[in-house]
Design a protein around this motif. Structure first.
Motif, PDB file in Angstrom:
ATOM      1  N   ARG A  37       0.632  -1.269   0.023  1.00 46.03           N
ATOM      2  CA  ARG A  37       0.059   0.045   0.115  1.00 46.03           C
ATOM      3  C   ARG A  37       0.922   1.359   0.032  1.00 46.03           C
ATOM      4  NH1 ARG A  37      -5.620  -0.857   2.877  1.00 46.03           N
ATOM      5  NH2 ARG A  37      -5.533   1.455   2.435  1.00 46.03           N
ATOM      6  N   ASP A  38       0.524   2.382  -1.080  1.00 48.81           N
ATOM      7  CA  ASP A  38       1.311   3.277  -1.108  1.00 48.81           C
ATOM      8  C   ASP A  38       0.992   4.366   0.360  1.00 48.81           C
ATOM      9  OD1 ASP A  38       2.202   2.996  -3.345  1.00 48.81           O
ATOM     10  OD2 ASP A  38       0.549   3.810  -4.469  1.00 48.81           O
ATOM     11  N   ASP A  39       0.019   3.992   1.164  1.00 47.36           N
ATOM     12  CA  ASP A  39      -0.328   4.822   2.292  1.00 47.36           C
ATOM     13  C   ASP A  39      -0.113   4.291   3.269  1.00 47.36           C
ATOM     14  OD1 ASP A  39      -2.287   2.914   1.846  1.00 47.36           O
ATOM     15  OD2 ASP A  39      -4.167   4.265   2.296  1.00 47.36           O
ATOM     16  N   GLY A  40       0.734   3.316   3.212  1.00 44.93           N
ATOM     17  CA  GLY A  40       1.552   2.490   4.385  1.00 44.93           C
ATOM     18  C   GLY A  40       0.657   1.787   5.518  1.00 44.93           C
ATOM     19  N   TYR A  41       1.170   1.236   6.546  1.00 39.10           N
ATOM     20  CA  TYR A  41       0.734   0.401   7.348  1.00 39.10           C
ATOM     21  C   TYR A  41       0.906   0.974   8.854  1.00 39.10           C
ATOM     22  CZ  TYR A  41       1.056  -2.734   3.464  1.00 39.10           C
ATOM     23  OH  TYR A  41       0.774  -3.322   2.321  1.00 39.10           O
ATOM     24  N   ASP A  42       0.086   0.293   9.629  1.00 33.23           N
ATOM     25  CA  ASP A  42       0.158   0.708  10.872  1.00 33.23           C
ATOM     26  C   ASP A  42       1.096  -0.253  11.822  1.00 33.23           C
ATOM     27  OD1 ASP A  42      -2.128   2.695  10.771  1.00 33.23           O
ATOM     28  OD2 ASP A  42      -3.413   1.111  10.315  1.00 33.23           O
ATOM     29  N   ILE A  43       1.004  -1.406  11.628  1.00 32.68           N
ATOM     30  CA  ILE A  43       1.979  -2.353  12.363  1.00 32.68           C
ATOM     31  C   ILE A  43       2.740  -3.373  11.243  1.00 32.68           C
ATOM     32  CG2 ILE A  43       1.746  -4.122  14.054  1.00 32.68           C
ATOM     33  CD1 ILE A  43      -1.136  -3.193  14.868  1.00 32.68           C
ATOM     34  N   ILE A  44       3.894  -3.308  11.549  1.00 34.80           N
ATOM     35  CA  ILE A  44       4.710  -4.299  10.599  1.00 34.80           C
ATOM     36  C   ILE A  44       5.415  -5.497  11.736  1.00 34.80           C
ATOM     37  CG2 ILE A  44       6.830  -4.555   9.314  1.00 34.80           C
ATOM     38  CD1 ILE A  44       6.124  -1.839   7.916  1.00 34.80           C
ATOM     39  N   ASN A  45       5.195  -6.506  11.254  1.00 43.23           N
ATOM     40  CA  ASN A  45       5.973  -7.734  12.163  1.00 43.23           C
ATOM     41  C   ASN A  45       7.096  -8.252  11.298  1.00 43.23           C
ATOM     42  OD1 ASN A  45       5.893  -9.475  14.453  1.00 43.23           O
ATOM     43  ND2 ASN A  45       5.247 -10.855  12.745  1.00 43.23           N
ATOM     44  N   LEU A  46       8.223  -8.592  12.068  1.00 40.13           N
ATOM     45  CA  LEU A  46       9.381  -9.230  11.429  1.00 40.13           C
ATOM     46  C   LEU A  46       9.883 -10.114  12.628  1.00 40.13           C
ATOM     47  CD1 LEU A  46      10.847  -8.176   8.521  1.00 40.13           C
ATOM     48  CD2 LEU A  46      12.453  -7.319  10.197  1.00 40.13           C
ATOM     49  N   ASN A  47       9.498 -11.366  12.129  1.00 39.11           N
ATOM     50  CA  ASN A  47       9.754 -12.231  13.424  1.00 39.11           C
ATOM     51  C   ASN A  47      10.502 -13.498  12.700  1.00 39.11           C
ATOM     52  OD1 ASN A  47       9.094 -13.878  15.883  1.00 39.11           O
ATOM     53  ND2 ASN A  47       8.276 -15.562  14.366  1.00 39.11           N
ATOM     54  N   HIS A  48      11.858 -13.432  13.376  1.00 42.16           N
ATOM     55  CA  HIS A  48      13.095 -14.079  12.886  1.00 42.16           C
ATOM     56  C   HIS A  48      13.455 -13.883  11.291  1.00 42.16           C
ATOM     57  CE1 HIS A  48      13.799 -16.531  16.669  1.00 42.16           C
ATOM     58  NE2 HIS A  48      12.929 -15.557  17.111  1.00 42.16           N
ATOM     59  N   VAL A  49      13.363 -12.838  10.931  1.00 42.08           N
ATOM     60  CA  VAL A  49      13.737 -12.549   9.459  1.00 42.08           C
ATOM     61  C   VAL A  49      14.810 -11.687   9.355  1.00 42.08           C
ATOM     62  CG1 VAL A  49      12.864 -11.411   7.616  1.00 42.08           C
ATOM     63  CG2 VAL A  49      11.429 -12.479   8.802  1.00 42.08           C
ATOM     64  N   LEU A  50      14.906 -10.411  10.340  1.00 50.08           N
ATOM     65  CA  LEU A  50      16.141  -9.629  10.209  1.00 50.08           C
ATOM     66  C   LEU A  50      17.611 -10.295  10.151  1.00 50.08           C
ATOM     67  CD1 LEU A  50      16.395  -6.401  10.058  1.00 50.08           C
ATOM     68  CD2 LEU A  50      17.276  -6.747  12.419  1.00 50.08           C
ATOM     69  N   GLU A  51      17.748 -11.201  10.707  1.00 48.84           N
ATOM     70  CA  GLU A  51      19.014 -11.931  10.806  1.00 48.84           C
ATOM     71  C   GLU A  51      19.263 -12.508   9.315  1.00 48.84           C
ATOM     72  OE1 GLU A  51      16.171 -15.076  12.401  1.00 48.84           O
ATOM     73  OE2 GLU A  51      16.345 -12.993  12.663  1.00 48.84           O
ATOM     74  N   HIS A  52      18.433 -12.821   8.779  1.00 50.41           N
ATOM     75  CA  HIS A  52      18.514 -13.554   7.205  1.00 50.41           C
ATOM     76  C   HIS A  52      18.803 -12.434   6.101  1.00 50.41           C
ATOM     77  CE1 HIS A  52      16.844 -17.339   8.620  1.00 50.41           C
ATOM     78  NE2 HIS A  52      16.044 -16.514   9.113  1.00 50.41           N
ATOM     79  N   LEU A  53      18.822 -11.166   6.449  1.00 53.13           N
ATOM     80  CA  LEU A  53      18.920  -9.958   5.309  1.00 53.13           C
ATOM     81  C   LEU A  53      20.453  -9.461   5.220  1.00 53.13           C
ATOM     82  CD1 LEU A  53      15.665  -8.172   6.367  1.00 53.13           C
ATOM     83  CD2 LEU A  53      16.160  -9.819   4.907  1.00 53.13           C
ATOM     84  N   PRO A  54      20.845  -9.422   4.003  1.00 55.55           N
ATOM     85  CA  PRO A  54      22.343  -8.803   3.963  1.00 55.55           C
ATOM     86  C   PRO A  54      22.496  -7.523   4.351  1.00 55.55           C
ATOM     87  CG  PRO A  54      21.072  -8.909   1.977  1.00 55.55           C
ATOM     88  CD  PRO A  54      20.106  -9.333   2.900  1.00 55.55           C
ATOM     89  N   ASP A  55      21.494  -6.556   4.609  1.00 55.20           N
ATOM     90  CA  ASP A  55      21.809  -5.423   5.207  1.00 55.20           C
ATOM     91  C   ASP A  55      20.738  -4.779   5.952  1.00 55.20           C
ATOM     92  OD1 ASP A  55      22.484  -2.546   5.633  1.00 55.20           O
ATOM     93  OD2 ASP A  55      22.654  -2.070   3.570  1.00 55.20           O
ATOM     94  N   PRO A  56      20.767  -5.323   7.202  1.00 55.62           N
ATOM     95  CA  PRO A  56      19.919  -5.187   8.247  1.00 55.62           C
ATOM     96  C   PRO A  56      19.270  -3.646   8.426  1.00 55.62           C
ATOM     97  CG  PRO A  56      21.600  -6.187   9.274  1.00 55.62           C
ATOM     98  CD  PRO A  56      21.679  -6.125   7.845  1.00 55.62           C
ATOM     99  N   LEU A  57      20.394  -2.988   8.675  1.00 48.54           N
ATOM    100  CA  LEU A  57      20.068  -1.521   8.889  1.00 48.54           C
ATOM    101  C   LEU A  57      18.978  -0.867   7.783  1.00 48.54           C
ATOM    102  CD1 LEU A  57      20.240   1.139  10.730  1.00 48.54           C
ATOM    103  CD2 LEU A  57      22.574   1.577   9.548  1.00 48.54           C
ATOM    104  N   ALA A  58      19.516  -0.918   6.474  1.00 48.05           N
ATOM    105  CA  ALA A  58      18.830  -0.516   5.156  1.00 48.05           C
ATOM    106  C   ALA A  58      17.338  -1.225   5.193  1.00 48.05           C
ATOM    107  CB  ALA A  58      19.828  -0.824   4.106  1.00 48.05           C
ATOM    108  N   SER A  59      17.307  -2.264   5.675  1.00 51.03           N
ATOM    109  CA  SER A  59      15.914  -3.107   5.747  1.00 51.03           C
ATOM    110  C   SER A  59      15.110  -2.392   6.926  1.00 51.03           C
ATOM    111  CB  SER A  59      16.092  -4.603   5.812  1.00 51.03           C
ATOM    112  OG  SER A  59      16.815  -5.062   4.811  1.00 51.03           O
TER     113      SER A  59
END
Length: 338
Positions: free
Chosen positions: A160-182
């Protein structure tokens, strides 16, 4: 990379995303299943990561096809996994709901996996959307759980272009190559004062055997201090009452990001000592190692039998929701009149 001795210090060309330092100390040269995997720790803050970082092409292929089979030995979720994860998903979503205003209804789950978080969020009245890069798991959550899940990464998802109120990231961040950018990209997907729930494995957890601590799927390894530092640099503030170690609830407070280095040499010293406090053999023979093994031998057959007795994943989730909601009902957006 060439073989390097454990404990040796190497200097990288790229700066640490937390402290801007370039020196890393080699923690380990092997990962799970005794496969070669070099893991290093930043000497300026204690951020632990693989070296080198896999390329985007390598990761896209791994997570689309190979990850679930390698990590869970299955193409789609097993009933025992749904049974195991259902209570925790309910409790976390209920906690998030307790900090959300009645108007905050749009719930995005990035890396929705087997769907327990999304299912519980929908039961609580949220308007849910999921993104899951693994083909088997995304298909399963759409077909079996009836959830709106896109089979792709969040970068390529139709959001959605108008965004979200809540975002969940459960045991995902450790898999990403640039966590700060994510994290900064997630900040941009959130509406003003939006809530962000993030959980990652705690690298200081001493229950896990040293021989299984590092593996290819976990590019970055966090403790509370390094995870908190990244969230602060990405425009979030921590909600202490809803946070514990490496499971954190945060709120978006700014669209401006800080690039100021956060140096934490004491965190590096503590982590280095913790990571080398117990050998694999000593852990296996310790009370923790033996207790963990005996716990699995007792719990896993019981989980399997109880899961099969329910008959289906929706029934498992519905029963867990009904049971837990009786003892601690949550105020949902639907109940709030939205």
């Amino acid at each position: 990379m060439p073989n390097v001795e454990n404990g040796s210090v190497i200097t990288l060309e790229t700066e640490c995303r937390i402290c801007a330092g370039k020196d890393r100390r080699v923690v380990s040269g092997v990962g799970r299943d005794a496969k070669p995997l070099t893991t290093v720790i930043c000497t300026g803050c204690g951020l632990v990561h693989s070296h080198p970082i896999p390329t985007k092409e390598e990761l896209d292929r791994f997570y689309a096809v190979d990850y679930r089979k390698a990590y869970k030995s299955t193409y789609e979720p097993k009933l025992k996994h749904t049974y195991r994860y259902a209570p925790g998903a309910y409790q976390r979503v209920a906690q998030i709901a307790g900090h959300a205003s009645p108007e905050q209804t749009r719930f995005l789950d990035i890396g929705s996996g087997s769907g327990e978080f999304l299912y519980m969020a929908r039961k609580m009245g949220f308007e849910v959307t999921g993104v899951e890069p693994n083909t088997g798991y995304a298909d399963y959550t759409k077909r079996v759980l009836g959830l709106p899940v896109q089979n792709c990464t969040y970068e390529t998802a139709d959001l959605r272009d108008d965004g979200y109120d809540i975002i969940n990231l459960n045991h995902v961040l450790e898999h990403l190559p640039d966590p700060l950018a994510s994290l900064r990209a997630i900040n941009g997907l959130l509406r003003d004062n939006g809530l962000f729930s993030v959980a990652v494995p705690n690298i200081q957890n001493t229950n896990h055997a040293p021989s299984t601590r590092f593996h290819y799927a976990h590019i970055y390894n966090f403790n509370h201090e390094t995870l908190k530092a990244m969230l602060l640099k990405a425009g979030f503030e921590i909600i202490p009452a809803a946070s514990a170690s490496t499971t954190i609830l945060a709120r978006k407070v700014s669209e401006s990001f800080s690039d100021a280095p956060i140096e934490m040499p004491e965190n590096y010293e503590t982590l280095w000592a913790d990571l080398h406090a117990t050998s694999a053999i000593a852990h296996a023979a310790s009370k923790k190692g033996i207790g963990r093994l005996l716990g699995k031998l007792h719990r896993y057959p019981r989980e399997y039998l109880l899961a099969v007795s329910h008959g289906s994943a929706p029934k498992i989730l519905d029963r867990a929701f009904a049971r837990l909601n009786r003892t601690a009902p949550v105020r949902t957006p639907t109940q709030a009149g939205n």
